[in-house]
Design a protein around this motif. Structure first.
Motif, PDB file in Angstrom:
ATOM      1  N   PHE A 190      -5.597   1.839  -9.769  1.00  0.00           N
ATOM      2  CA  PHE A 190      -5.743   2.150  -8.501  1.00  0.00           C
ATOM      3  C   PHE A 190      -4.835   1.388  -7.364  1.00  0.00           C
ATOM      4  O   PHE A 190      -4.697   0.326  -7.403  1.00  0.00           O
ATOM      5  CB  PHE A 190      -7.155   2.622  -8.551  1.00  0.00           C
ATOM      6  N   TYR A 191      -4.452   2.233  -7.036  1.00  0.00           N
ATOM      7  CA  TYR A 191      -3.328   1.281  -5.584  1.00  0.00           C
ATOM      8  C   TYR A 191      -3.889   1.731  -4.094  1.00  0.00           C
ATOM      9  O   TYR A 191      -3.802   3.320  -3.840  1.00  0.00           O
ATOM     10  CB  TYR A 191      -2.262   2.265  -5.614  1.00  0.00           C
ATOM     11  N   GLN A 192      -3.916   0.531  -3.315  1.00  0.00           N
ATOM     12  CA  GLN A 192      -4.362   1.076  -2.395  1.00  0.00           C
ATOM     13  C   GLN A 192      -3.558   1.502  -1.518  1.00  0.00           C
ATOM     14  O   GLN A 192      -2.631   1.977  -1.528  1.00  0.00           O
ATOM     15  CB  GLN A 192      -4.575   0.067  -1.529  1.00  0.00           C
ATOM     16  N   PRO A 250       0.236  -1.335   0.100  1.00  0.00           N
ATOM     17  CA  PRO A 250       0.218   0.125   0.141  1.00  0.00           C
ATOM     18  C   PRO A 250       0.717   1.149  -0.007  1.00  0.00           C
ATOM     19  O   PRO A 250       1.989   0.816   0.519  1.00  0.00           O
ATOM     20  CB  PRO A 250      -1.240  -0.059   0.993  1.00  0.00           C
ATOM     21  N   GLY A 251       0.438   2.522  -0.141  1.00  0.00           N
ATOM     22  CA  GLY A 251       0.514   3.496  -0.412  1.00  0.00           C
ATOM     23  C   GLY A 251       0.424   3.885   1.225  1.00  0.00           C
ATOM     24  O   GLY A 251      -0.459   3.468   2.003  1.00  0.00           O
ATOM     25  N   VAL A 252       1.341   5.298   1.733  1.00  0.00           N
ATOM     26  CA  VAL A 252       1.484   5.500   2.719  1.00  0.00           C
ATOM     27  C   VAL A 252       1.413   7.255   2.868  1.00  0.00           C
ATOM     28  O   VAL A 252       2.196   7.346   2.174  1.00  0.00           O
ATOM     29  CB  VAL A 252       2.141   5.224   3.860  1.00  0.00           C
ATOM     30  N   VAL A 253       0.839   8.355   3.320  1.00  0.00           N
ATOM     31  CA  VAL A 253       0.509   9.633   2.688  1.00  0.00           C
ATOM     32  C   VAL A 253       0.003  10.513   4.424  1.00  0.00           C
ATOM     33  O   VAL A 253      -0.841   9.883   4.876  1.00  0.00           O
ATOM     34  CB  VAL A 253      -0.843   9.941   1.705  1.00  0.00           C
ATOM     35  N   HIS A 268      -8.723   4.760   0.407  1.00  0.00           N
ATOM     36  CA  HIS A 268      -8.350   5.691  -0.308  1.00  0.00           C
ATOM     37  C   HIS A 268      -7.581   4.759  -1.401  1.00  0.00           C
ATOM     38  O   HIS A 268      -6.455   3.844  -1.189  1.00  0.00           O
ATOM     39  CB  HIS A 268      -7.765   6.855  -0.167  1.00  0.00           C
ATOM     40  N   TYR A 269      -7.601   5.808  -2.159  1.00  0.00           N
ATOM     41  CA  TYR A 269      -6.407   4.507  -3.187  1.00  0.00           C
ATOM     42  C   TYR A 269      -5.762   6.310  -4.756  1.00  0.00           C
ATOM     43  O   TYR A 269      -6.295   6.646  -4.647  1.00  0.00           O
ATOM     44  CB  TYR A 269      -7.172   4.122  -4.471  1.00  0.00           C
ATOM     45  N   TYR A 270      -4.830   5.730  -5.308  1.00  0.00           N
ATOM     46  CA  TYR A 270      -3.877   6.508  -6.206  1.00  0.00           C
ATOM     47  C   TYR A 270      -4.431   5.974  -6.837  1.00  0.00           C
ATOM     48  O   TYR A 270      -4.332   4.410  -7.773  1.00  0.00           O
ATOM     49  CB  TYR A 270      -1.959   6.359  -5.602  1.00  0.00           C
ATOM     50  N   MET A 271      -4.454   7.422  -8.140  1.00  0.00           N
ATOM     51  CA  MET A 271      -5.499   6.896  -9.004  1.00  0.00           C
ATOM     52  C   MET A 271      -3.723   7.555 -10.310  1.00  0.00           C
ATOM     53  O   MET A 271      -3.563   8.358 -10.206  1.00  0.00           O
ATOM     54  CB  MET A 271      -6.004   7.776  -9.673  1.00  0.00           C
TER      55      MET A 271
END
Length: 198
Positions: A91-93, A47-50, A106-109
Protein backbone atom coordinates in the motif's frame (compact mmCIF):
# COMPACT_ATOMS: atom_id res chain seq x y z
CA UNK A 1 -14.15 -25.61 -11.21
CA UNK A 2 -14.02 -26.08 -7.45
CA UNK A 3 -12.30 -22.71 -6.93
CA UNK A 4 -14.58 -20.68 -9.19
CA UNK A 5 -17.08 -20.20 -6.37
CA UNK A 6 -14.35 -19.37 -3.81
CA UNK A 7 -12.89 -16.31 -5.55
CA UNK A 8 -14.31 -12.90 -6.32
CA UNK A 9 -13.64 -9.87 -8.47
CA UNK A 10 -13.72 -6.49 -6.71
CA UNK A 11 -15.85 -3.84 -8.42
CA UNK A 12 -16.85 -0.22 -7.89
CA UNK A 13 -20.37 0.52 -6.75
CA UNK A 14 -22.58 3.25 -5.30
CA UNK A 15 -21.14 6.75 -4.99
CA UNK A 16 -17.71 5.60 -6.13
CA UNK A 17 -19.15 4.66 -9.52
CA UNK A 18 -20.19 8.30 -10.12
CA UNK A 19 -16.60 9.54 -10.36
CA UNK A 20 -13.49 8.85 -12.37
CA UNK A 21 -10.16 9.48 -10.70
CA UNK A 22 -6.74 9.63 -12.31
CA UNK A 23 -3.17 9.86 -11.12
CA UNK A 24 -1.70 13.37 -11.50
CA UNK A 25 1.76 14.17 -12.87
CA UNK A 26 2.77 15.33 -9.40
CA UNK A 27 2.25 11.78 -8.14
CA UNK A 28 5.45 9.91 -7.24
CA UNK A 29 6.97 8.55 -10.46
CA UNK A 30 7.45 5.10 -8.95
CA UNK A 31 3.69 4.71 -8.79
CA UNK A 32 3.58 4.54 -12.58
CA UNK A 33 4.55 0.87 -12.12
CA UNK A 34 1.51 -0.31 -10.15
CA UNK A 35 0.70 -2.94 -12.77
CA UNK A 36 4.09 -4.61 -12.21
CA UNK A 37 4.08 -8.21 -10.98
CA UNK A 38 7.02 -7.54 -8.68
CA UNK A 39 7.54 -5.24 -5.73
CA UNK A 40 8.00 -1.53 -6.50
CA UNK A 41 8.94 -0.48 -2.94
CA UNK A 42 12.43 0.61 -4.06
CA UNK A 43 10.90 2.91 -6.73
CA UNK A 44 8.32 4.75 -4.61
CA UNK A 45 9.77 7.61 -2.58
CA UNK A 46 6.74 9.85 -1.98
CA UNK A 47 2.96 9.96 -1.97
CA UNK A 48 0.63 9.47 -4.86
CA UNK A 49 -1.71 12.23 -6.01
CA UNK A 50 -5.08 11.58 -7.61
CA UNK A 51 -7.57 14.06 -9.06
CA UNK A 52 -11.20 13.83 -10.11
CA UNK A 53 -11.50 13.92 -13.90
CA UNK A 54 -15.18 13.00 -14.24
CA UNK A 55 -18.13 13.69 -11.93
CA UNK A 56 -19.12 16.75 -9.94
CA UNK A 57 -16.10 17.64 -7.77
CA UNK A 58 -18.24 19.86 -5.52
CA UNK A 59 -20.27 16.83 -4.41
CA UNK A 60 -17.35 14.43 -4.09
CA UNK A 61 -16.59 12.60 -0.89
CA UNK A 62 -14.17 9.67 -1.00
CA UNK A 63 -15.40 6.11 -0.79
CA UNK A 64 -13.42 3.22 0.66
CA UNK A 65 -12.73 1.96 -2.87
CA UNK A 66 -12.14 3.73 -6.18
CA UNK A 67 -10.93 2.24 -9.42
CA UNK A 68 -8.47 4.42 -11.22
CA UNK A 69 -6.22 2.69 -13.72
CA UNK A 70 -5.24 0.96 -10.47
CA UNK A 71 -7.04 0.37 -7.16
CA UNK A 72 -7.35 3.15 -4.60
CA UNK A 73 -8.48 2.14 -1.11
CA UNK A 74 -9.16 3.84 2.21
CA UNK A 75 -7.17 3.33 5.38
CA UNK A 76 -10.07 1.28 6.73
CA UNK A 77 -9.95 -1.03 3.69
CA UNK A 78 -6.16 -1.32 4.01
CA UNK A 79 -6.40 -2.27 7.69
CA UNK A 80 -8.78 -5.15 6.89
CA UNK A 81 -6.34 -6.58 4.36
CA UNK A 82 -3.31 -6.03 6.58
CA UNK A 83 -4.99 -8.27 9.15
CA UNK A 84 -4.40 -11.18 6.77
CA UNK A 85 -0.64 -10.50 6.43
CA UNK A 86 -0.90 -11.00 2.68
CA UNK A 87 2.24 -11.73 0.66
CA UNK A 88 2.79 -9.52 -2.36
CA UNK A 89 0.25 -6.82 -1.48
CA UNK A 90 1.64 -3.34 -0.75
CA UNK A 91 0.00 0.00 0.00
CA UNK A 92 1.25 3.49 -0.93
CA UNK A 93 -0.18 6.62 0.67
CA UNK A 94 -2.05 8.66 -1.91
CA UNK A 95 -3.77 12.05 -1.67
CA UNK A 96 -7.07 12.72 -3.41
CA UNK A 97 -7.29 16.37 -4.45
CA UNK A 98 -10.32 18.31 -5.59
CA UNK A 99 -9.86 22.06 -5.89
CA UNK A 100 -8.76 23.28 -2.46
CA UNK A 101 -9.70 20.01 -0.73
CA UNK A 102 -7.24 17.20 -0.04
CA UNK A 103 -7.99 13.79 1.48
CA UNK A 104 -4.88 12.01 2.78
CA UNK A 105 -6.14 8.72 4.17
CA UNK A 106 -6.14 6.71 0.95
CA UNK A 107 -3.66 4.27 -0.53
CA UNK A 108 -2.83 2.75 -3.86
CA UNK A 109 -3.05 -1.00 -3.48
CA UNK A 110 -0.37 -2.84 -5.43
CA UNK A 111 -1.12 -6.56 -5.79
CA UNK A 112 1.98 -8.11 -7.28
CA UNK A 113 1.71 -11.64 -5.87
CA UNK A 114 0.66 -13.67 -8.90
CA UNK A 115 -0.22 -17.18 -10.04
CA UNK A 116 -0.64 -18.59 -13.52
CA UNK A 117 -4.07 -19.98 -12.72
CA UNK A 118 -6.38 -19.61 -15.73
CA UNK A 119 -7.90 -22.92 -16.79
CA UNK A 120 -7.42 -22.77 -20.54
CA UNK A 121 -10.04 -25.39 -21.35
CA UNK A 122 -12.92 -23.77 -19.48
CA UNK A 123 -12.09 -20.06 -19.68
CA UNK A 124 -13.12 -18.08 -22.75
CA UNK A 125 -10.83 -15.55 -24.38
CA UNK A 126 -10.69 -13.32 -27.42
CA UNK A 127 -7.16 -13.73 -28.76
CA UNK A 128 -4.45 -16.25 -28.02
CA UNK A 129 -2.69 -17.63 -24.96
CA UNK A 130 0.59 -17.19 -26.84
CA UNK A 131 2.37 -14.30 -25.09
CA UNK A 132 -0.88 -13.79 -23.13
CA UNK A 133 -2.31 -11.73 -25.99
CA UNK A 134 -6.01 -11.93 -25.22
CA UNK A 135 -9.06 -10.34 -23.64
CA UNK A 136 -10.61 -12.47 -20.92
CA UNK A 137 -14.31 -13.08 -21.64
CA UNK A 138 -15.09 -15.58 -18.87
CA UNK A 139 -12.87 -17.18 -16.26
CA UNK A 140 -12.43 -20.58 -14.71
CA UNK A 141 -9.55 -21.25 -12.35
CA UNK A 142 -7.12 -24.14 -12.62
CA UNK A 143 -7.55 -26.31 -9.53
CA UNK A 144 -4.37 -28.26 -10.28
CA UNK A 145 -2.39 -25.03 -9.84
CA UNK A 146 -4.25 -23.68 -6.82
CA UNK A 147 -4.24 -27.05 -5.01
CA UNK A 148 -0.45 -26.78 -4.75
CA UNK A 149 -0.49 -23.30 -3.17
CA UNK A 150 -1.21 -22.88 0.56
CA UNK A 151 -4.38 -20.85 1.16
CA UNK A 152 -2.52 -18.02 2.93
CA UNK A 153 -0.45 -17.51 -0.25
CA UNK A 154 -3.49 -17.20 -2.50
CA UNK A 155 -5.98 -15.22 -0.42
CA UNK A 156 -5.44 -12.22 -2.72
CA UNK A 157 -3.50 -12.48 -5.97
CA UNK A 158 -3.20 -11.32 -9.53
CA UNK A 159 -3.55 -13.64 -12.49
CA UNK A 160 -0.14 -13.78 -14.12
CA UNK A 161 -1.69 -14.07 -17.56
CA UNK A 162 -4.04 -11.10 -17.20
CA UNK A 163 -4.19 -7.95 -15.01
CA UNK A 164 -7.09 -9.41 -13.02
CA UNK A 165 -7.11 -9.42 -9.21
CA UNK A 166 -8.88 -12.12 -7.22
CA UNK A 167 -10.03 -12.14 -3.59
CA UNK A 168 -10.74 -15.33 -1.66
CA UNK A 169 -14.14 -15.59 0.02
CA UNK A 170 -12.59 -15.27 3.52
CA UNK A 171 -11.12 -11.88 2.60
CA UNK A 172 -14.37 -10.84 0.92
CA UNK A 173 -16.30 -11.71 4.07
CA UNK A 174 -13.98 -9.56 6.20
CA UNK A 175 -14.36 -6.64 3.78
CA UNK A 176 -18.14 -7.00 3.82
CA UNK A 177 -18.22 -7.05 7.61
CA UNK A 178 -16.23 -3.80 7.69
CA UNK A 179 -19.16 -1.97 6.01
CA UNK A 180 -16.96 -0.34 3.40
CA UNK A 181 -18.35 1.99 0.76
CA UNK A 182 -17.86 2.09 -2.99
CA UNK A 183 -17.28 -1.61 -3.61
CA UNK A 184 -19.08 -4.79 -4.51
CA UNK A 185 -17.95 -8.30 -5.34
CA UNK A 186 -18.73 -10.74 -8.12
CA UNK A 187 -17.92 -14.41 -7.92
CA UNK A 188 -15.68 -15.82 -10.63
CA UNK A 189 -18.29 -18.37 -11.76
CA UNK A 190 -20.86 -15.57 -12.17
CA UNK A 191 -18.57 -13.19 -14.05
CA UNK A 192 -18.23 -12.58 -17.78
CA UNK A 193 -16.90 -9.63 -19.73
CA UNK A 194 -20.48 -8.41 -20.21
CA UNK A 195 -21.27 -8.50 -16.49
CA UNK A 196 -18.75 -5.71 -15.91
CA UNK A 197 -21.31 -3.35 -17.47
CA UNK A 198 -24.36 -4.55 -15.51
Amino acid sequence: MKYDSDYYFLRESGNSFSYMLEQKRTSDQGLRHLMSIRSIKHRVLGPGVVEIIEGNPDLFTPSDYHETAEQLVSEKFMQVLQGFNLPGVDFYQTNIVSGSKTWTEHYYMHIWHHHRAIHKGRSKIDGTYIDDDFILESLSLDGNVLDKIPLEERLVFRLEEDPTFLFHETVVQALREANLTGLSFQRVDEWSIGSAFE
